[in-house]
Scaffold this active site. Structure first.
Site, PDB file in Angstrom:
ATOM      1  N   ARG A 197       0.854  -1.177   0.000  1.00  0.00           N
ATOM      2  CA  ARG A 197       0.000   0.000   0.000  1.00  0.00           C
ATOM      3  C   ARG A 197       0.891   1.228   0.000  1.00  0.00           C
ATOM      4  NH1 ARG A 197      -3.437  -2.976  -1.362  1.00  0.00           N
ATOM      5  NH2 ARG A 197      -5.537  -3.281  -0.490  1.00  0.00           N
ATOM      6  N   GLU A 202      -4.122   7.552  -5.206  1.00  0.00           N
ATOM      7  CA  GLU A 202      -4.348   6.811  -6.448  1.00  0.00           C
ATOM      8  C   GLU A 202      -5.668   7.238  -7.080  1.00  0.00           C
ATOM      9  OE1 GLU A 202      -4.030   2.624  -5.652  1.00  0.00           O
ATOM     10  OE2 GLU A 202      -1.951   2.770  -4.998  1.00  0.00           O
ATOM     11  N   HIS A 252      -1.257   0.283 -10.123  1.00  0.00           N
ATOM     12  CA  HIS A 252      -1.842  -0.667  -9.164  1.00  0.00           C
ATOM     13  C   HIS A 252      -2.423  -1.884  -9.897  1.00  0.00           C
ATOM     14  CE1 HIS A 252      -3.659  -0.903  -4.864  1.00  0.00           C
ATOM     15  NE2 HIS A 252      -3.329  -2.099  -5.318  1.00  0.00           N
TER      16      HIS A 252
END
Length: 328
Positions: free
Chosen positions: A240, A269, A288
């Site tokens: 993360r 993000e 991601h």
């Protein structure tokens, strides 16, 4: 007896899974909606919901306060940092997630970042794409070897072990790891050595982070940790973004405190277009994609549906997160 109501949020389900859910429940689909926290229809539907299935939306006390009928949240993810676990436990709401099915795919992504960062793959591919390859590649554009180097894993769970296997058996790497508890089975299988975090950071050529985000791990990598790594180290984060002090990482990359970074996750993000991380030659930045393959995303959604229906039918789900705390 009326059917229970399930809300799909954020991530849509494939037709076969949607139909399976609809065969047993009343389904309200909000998967194409943005800003669900401010969506009056979604918040009204929460009052009727017995189950939620989706990902990437923070589910806190304020949002769930009026969801009086809620029995289960089935997250299409491994990480559970979007959920207020204490509140769910207080309410007796079961939280499920999707471990295991994405382990190998995510480990592939980690090793992609290791190789691409070491060999400067994105930087040099862009040189070709932009017509800047005009002579033989010389030392200013050389990368570094991966074969035989020292790999450090921070967080030796399923994914960490899968990354370590790729390094040990695929690239003959020495493996060290840091974890809250030792895993003697991994040590025997991989010839891996447990290290205190500072020791691991000083020793390893590649540091790969796979820890979950919690108050204990938030910004665990900052200026001090990057200085310990040294100017030959490559830092890889697939966990993360919040486990990294991002301004400190940017500074370390900019001034050569560390060699490079491979990043699949970020503090914000999508990554803002004005972030220096989007422009640095010594950064490989991915959007991601850790589990983003057709096969794995389907398997995650399928497991999430299994989990949801099991709880609503009074059964133990395949992958509960807090069921033990709730005595389920």
């Amino acid at each position: 007896m009326s059917r229970k109501t399930v809300l799909i949020y954020q991530r849509p389900l494939k037709p076969a899974l949607h139909e399976r859910l609809a065969s047993e429940c009343e389904v309200l689909d909000f998967s194409g909606e943005n800003n669900l926290r401010d969506n009056a229809d979604f918040r009204e539907a929460l009052k009727r919901a017995h189950g939620l299935i989706g990902s990437s939306v923070p589910m806190d006390r304020e949002l769930l306060a009026e969801a009086d009928n809620l029995e289960v949240i089935s997250s299409i993810s491994v990480g559970v940092d979007n959920y207020d676990i204490d509140y769910l436990n207080e309410r007796g709401i079961v939280l499920c997630h999707t471990p295991d099915v994405l382990t190998e795919t995510t480990a592939d992504t980690a090793f992609l970042l290791i190789l691409a960062s070491a060999r400067r793959a994105v930087e040099l591919a862009n040189m070709v794409r932009h017509g800047e390859w005009t002579s033989s590649i010389a030392e200013p554009h050389f990368g570094v070897d991966v074969q035989g180097k020292h790999l450090g894993i921070v967080g030796m769970g399923r994914i960490g072990a899968a990354i370590a296997r790729r390094g040990r058996f695929g690239f003959n790497m020495t493996v060290s790891y840091h974890n809250r508890s030792r895993h003697e089975d991994f040590e025997q299988e991989l010839g891996a050595s447990w290290r205190e975090l500072d020791e691991l950071l000083r020793e390893c050529d590649f540091i790969c982070v796979t820890v979950p985000l919690s108050e204990a791990t938030r910004e665990m990598f900052g200026q001090r940790e990057f200085e310990l790594m040294g100017d030959q180290a490559i830092f890889v984060n697939i966990s993360r973004g919040g486990v990294v002090d991002e301004p400190a990482l940017i500074e370390a990359l900019d001034n050569g405190t560390i060699r490079a970074a491979g990043l699949d996750v970020f503090t914000t993000e999508p990554l803002p277009a004005d972030s220096p991380l989007a422009r640095m030659d010594n950064v490989v930045a991915l959007p991601h994609i850790g589990s983003a393959t057709h096969e794995t995303r389907y398997a995650m959604a399928e497991l999430a549906v299994d989990n949801l229906l099991a709880v609503l039918n009074g059964q133990r789900p395949r992958a509960p997160y807090n069921a033990d705390q709730l005595g389920r």
